[in-house]
Design a protein around this motif. Structure first.
Motif, mmCIF file in Angstrom:
data_model
loop_
_atom_site.group_PDB
_atom_site.id
_atom_site.type_symbol
_atom_site.label_atom_id
_atom_site.label_comp_id
_atom_site.label_asym_id
_atom_site.label_seq_id
_atom_site.Cartn_x
_atom_site.Cartn_y
_atom_site.Cartn_z
ATOM 1 N N GLU A 5 -35.607 6.629 -65.360
ATOM 2 C CA GLU A 5 -35.759 6.906 -63.927
ATOM 3 C C GLU A 5 -34.980 5.899 -63.094
ATOM 4 O OE1 GLU A 5 -39.295 7.739 -60.655
ATOM 5 O OE2 GLU A 5 -39.691 6.471 -62.389
ATOM 6 N N VAL A 6 -34.113 6.405 -62.246
ATOM 7 C CA VAL A 6 -33.245 5.546 -61.446
ATOM 8 C C VAL A 6 -34.026 4.820 -60.352
ATOM 9 C CG1 VAL A 6 -31.273 5.529 -59.863
ATOM 10 C CG2 VAL A 6 -31.183 6.897 -61.950
ATOM 11 N N ALA A 7 -35.007 5.494 -59.732
ATOM 12 C CA ALA A 7 -35.761 4.866 -58.635
ATOM 13 C C ALA A 7 -36.459 3.600 -59.107
ATOM 14 C CB ALA A 7 -36.773 5.848 -58.064
ATOM 15 N N GLU B 82 -30.855 6.443 -46.841
ATOM 16 C CA GLU B 82 -29.770 5.679 -47.461
ATOM 17 C C GLU B 82 -30.128 5.335 -48.908
ATOM 18 O OE1 GLU B 82 -25.905 4.000 -47.130
ATOM 19 O OE2 GLU B 82 -27.058 5.319 -45.794
ATOM 20 N N PHE B 83 -31.392 4.989 -49.126
ATOM 21 C CA PHE B 83 -31.877 4.719 -50.490
ATOM 22 C C PHE B 83 -31.658 5.941 -51.377
ATOM 23 C CE2 PHE B 83 -35.214 5.053 -53.684
ATOM 24 C CZ PHE B 83 -35.190 3.797 -54.288
ATOM 25 N N GLN B 84 -32.037 7.111 -50.892
ATOM 26 C CA GLN B 84 -31.912 8.336 -51.681
ATOM 27 C C GLN B 84 -30.449 8.691 -51.932
ATOM 28 O OE1 GLN B 84 -34.377 9.849 -53.180
ATOM 29 N NE2 GLN B 84 -35.991 8.620 -52.235
ATOM 30 N N LYS B 85 -29.581 8.428 -50.961
ATOM 31 C CA LYS B 85 -28.154 8.714 -51.146
ATOM 32 C C LYS B 85 -27.596 7.891 -52.305
ATOM 33 C CE LYS B 85 -24.856 6.674 -48.936
ATOM 34 N NZ LYS B 85 -23.928 6.153 -47.884
ATOM 35 N N HIS B 86 -27.890 6.592 -52.321
ATOM 36 C CA HIS B 86 -27.392 5.742 -53.411
ATOM 37 C C HIS B 86 -28.066 6.091 -54.735
ATOM 38 C CE1 HIS B 86 -24.830 3.178 -50.990
ATOM 39 N NE2 HIS B 86 -25.793 3.086 -50.088
ATOM 40 N N LEU B 87 -29.338 6.460 -54.666
ATOM 41 C CA LEU B 87 -30.045 6.884 -55.871
ATOM 42 C C LEU B 87 -29.363 8.112 -56.480
ATOM 43 C CD1 LEU B 87 -33.855 7.110 -56.370
ATOM 44 C CD2 LEU B 87 -32.483 9.141 -56.786
ATOM 45 N N LEU B 88 -29.009 9.090 -55.655
ATOM 46 C CA LEU B 88 -28.361 10.300 -56.140
ATOM 47 C C LEU B 88 -26.999 9.998 -56.758
ATOM 48 C CD1 LEU B 88 -29.291 12.722 -53.221
ATOM 49 C CD2 LEU B 88 -30.105 12.879 -55.573
ATOM 50 N N HIS B 89 -26.230 9.119 -56.119
ATOM 51 C CA HIS B 89 -24.930 8.747 -56.665
ATOM 52 C C HIS B 89 -25.085 8.079 -58.033
ATOM 53 C CE1 HIS B 89 -21.664 9.674 -53.894
ATOM 54 N NE2 HIS B 89 -22.482 9.424 -52.892
ATOM 55 N N MET C 203 -32.883 16.969 -57.635
ATOM 56 C CA MET C 203 -33.642 17.675 -56.593
ATOM 57 C C MET C 203 -34.943 16.967 -56.242
ATOM 58 S SD MET C 203 -31.743 20.171 -55.642
ATOM 59 C CE MET C 203 -32.912 20.999 -54.578
ATOM 60 N N ASP C 204 -35.401 16.045 -57.088
ATOM 61 C CA ASP C 204 -36.634 15.308 -56.784
ATOM 62 C C ASP C 204 -36.561 14.596 -55.435
ATOM 63 O OD1 ASP C 204 -37.079 16.004 -59.493
ATOM 64 O OD2 ASP C 204 -38.419 14.285 -59.721
ATOM 65 N N SER C 205 -35.355 14.167 -55.065
ATOM 66 C CA SER C 205 -35.202 13.421 -53.809
ATOM 67 C C SER C 205 -35.652 14.225 -52.595
ATOM 68 C CB SER C 205 -33.740 12.985 -53.630
ATOM 69 O OG SER C 205 -33.411 11.948 -54.528
ATOM 70 N N GLU D 297 -22.115 14.262 -48.726
ATOM 71 C CA GLU D 297 -21.514 13.738 -49.956
ATOM 72 C C GLU D 297 -20.664 14.775 -50.686
ATOM 73 O OE1 GLU D 297 -21.789 10.453 -50.532
ATOM 74 O OE2 GLU D 297 -22.863 10.542 -48.612
ATOM 75 N N GLY D 298 -20.585 15.988 -50.137
ATOM 76 C CA GLY D 298 -19.727 17.014 -50.733
ATOM 77 C C GLY D 298 -20.349 17.770 -51.890
ATOM 78 N N TRP D 299 -21.672 17.801 -51.960
ATOM 79 C CA TRP D 299 -22.368 18.527 -53.030
ATOM 80 C C TRP D 299 -22.994 19.801 -52.471
ATOM 81 C CZ3 TRP D 299 -25.302 13.365 -53.652
ATOM 82 C CH2 TRP D 299 -24.475 12.410 -54.262
ATOM 83 N N SER D 300 -23.430 20.670 -53.367
ATOM 84 C CA SER D 300 -24.143 21.880 -52.965
ATOM 85 C C SER D 300 -25.397 22.028 -53.819
ATOM 86 C CB SER D 300 -23.257 23.121 -53.126
ATOM 87 O OG SER D 300 -23.090 23.448 -54.504
ATOM 88 N N ILE D 301 -26.374 22.768 -53.307
ATOM 89 C CA ILE D 301 -27.612 23.015 -54.053
ATOM 90 C C ILE D 301 -27.332 23.679 -55.405
ATOM 91 C CG2 ILE D 301 -29.781 24.321 -54.073
ATOM 92 C CD1 ILE D 301 -30.038 21.932 -52.328
ATOM 93 N N PRO D 302 -26.534 24.766 -55.460
ATOM 94 C CA PRO D 302 -26.273 25.371 -56.775
ATOM 95 C C PRO D 302 -25.646 24.396 -57.773
ATOM 96 C CG PRO D 302 -25.645 26.891 -55.028
ATOM 97 C CD PRO D 302 -25.951 25.576 -54.363
ATOM 98 N N GLN D 303 -24.816 23.483 -57.307
ATOM 99 C CA GLN D 303 -24.189 22.511 -58.213
ATOM 100 C C GLN D 303 -25.200 21.527 -58.784
ATOM 101 O OE1 GLN D 303 -21.232 20.812 -55.586
ATOM 102 N NE2 GLN D 303 -19.562 21.926 -56.563
#
Length: 375
Positions: free
Chosen positions: A41-43, A62-69, A99-101, A117-123
């Motif tokens: 788990e990254v968090a 901002e926390f979630q953005k870096h977590l996702l990256h 998607m947990d974020s 960030e240039g992502w999409s839900i389907p991706q």
């Protein structure tokens, strides 16, 4: 050697048993010769390093953005390592998924983050993971076992845990292979059921597609008592030797953002059922999708439909409304489907859906038959 690598996140609310499940699945699957890699788990990794959300110095978005990256980087690295390893089959088990974020920032903020960030839900929901296993928190049905003692960063009360569990599940609705593991049994059996769902995704034994299908009256979505997601689907059929088999390509999307898959289904018959087939599915590029469009079976139209995905009584349903072709399913009707891993499993029909009849073994309601051009 042809390698098979699939990624599956274990998700759920606090005290759901994810840590125990990760260890149990890794141990059991090693007996089947499956290489299992675990993405921690990254968090928790962030917070152990002093990076915490809701602090005065770092906004949660901002926390979630870096977590996702970091999650993307870590999962991608694990896949590259799996590809370099001398194993025919590797399962990448993720302790939570992207998607947990959404459960922690809300749908609006989450959509703003991924768009920026240039992502999409389907991706990040559908294409990234071959399956999703949601373990219900012990606060739902096993309250006497609810504990936060194994994670110093968790502070949720049982009420908060239940709410967070539901938000997490809602975030994943729309994935084509979402499974919910509830607390209707003891914990060991909960682990066994989790393992069974993972094995089905891996094809241990051969992955049987067991679907129950019902012709229903079209409900008013505005009156739905549960969270749902609407998915756009276009699917076309390629040539096959056996008419009962399928080789199809599918364009699947949400908010005009798409992913592409090719699915091959080979007919088998077990026991008294005929609606069971061996299924093999994989992602393809948009370019390959376009190439395959040049090689369609001329006897079939392209199906265009809206799919409404939702959870009811811990089971994942998909309700299809057909836009094209129009001649088989009436405008005020739909097809309700649920995919099972055990043909003896009981289906709980949603109380707000009116069933006209079950059509599980009626070939007239197979998608391929619906697409067939009538003379």
């Amino acid at each position: 050697m042809k390698k098979e690598i699939i990624s599956v996140p274990l998700v759920g609310g606090p005290s759901a048993g994810k840590t125990s499940a990760l260890s149990y699945i890794k141990r059991k699957l090693s007996e089947y010769g499956v290489n299992v890699l675990i993405v921690d788990e990254v968090a928790t990794q962030f917070m152990n390093g002093g990076i915490t959300p809701f602090s005065t110095k770092l906004h949660n978005d901002e926390f979630q953005k870096h977590l996702l990256h970091h999650m993307i980087e870590k999962e991608n690295r694990w896949r590259q390592i799996a590809d370099a390893m001398d194993y025919e089959r590797t399962l990448i088990l993720c302790d939570r998924g992207m998607m947990d974020s959404m459960a922690y920032v809300g749908e609006k903020s989450f959509n703003e983050i991924i768009k920026k960030e240039g992502w999409s839900i389907p991706q990040i929901r559908d294409e990234r993971y071959e399956g999703v296993i949601h373990l219900r928190t012990a606060a739902l049905g096993a309250e006497e076992h609810y504990t936060l003692s194994n994670n110093k960063y968790r502070t949720e009360s049982p009420e908060q845990a239940r709410a967070l569990d539901q938000k997490t599940l809602d975030a994943w609705i729309g994935h084509p292979h979402l499974r919910v593991i509830d607390n209707s049994t003891g914990f060991q059996e909960k682990l066994n059921r989790t393992l069974q769902e993972i094995c089905a995704l891996l094809g241990i034994p051969a992955p049987l597609e067991i679907e129950n299908k019902y012709l229903v009256k079209r409900p008013r979505l505005s009156e739905f008592p549960v969270t749902y997601r609407l998915i756009d689907i276009e699917q076309s059929y390629l040539n096959v030797d056996d008419e009962r088999d399928e080789d199809r390509i599918r364009k699947r999307g949400q908010n005009n953002e798409w992913i592409y898959t090719r699915t091959q289904k080979n007919f088998v018959k077990t026991g008294t059922r005929s609606g069971i087939r061996i299924e093999k599915e994989g992602s393809i590029s948009e370019e390959m999708f376009g190439i395959n469009l040049l090689n369609l079976d001329p006897n079939y139209e392209t199906i265009k439909k809206k799919r409404c995905c939702f959870i009811w009584q811990e089971q994942y349903f998909e309700l299809d409304f057909f836009n094209e072709p129009k001649q088989h399913i009436k405008k005020n009707q739909g097809l309700l489907e649920i995919e099972l891993t055990n043909e003896n499993k009981t289906v709980q029909i949603p109380s707000f859906i009116e069933v006209i009849k079950e059509v599980t073994d009626d070939e007239n309601y197979y998608n391929k038959h619906i697409a067939r051009i009538t003379q």
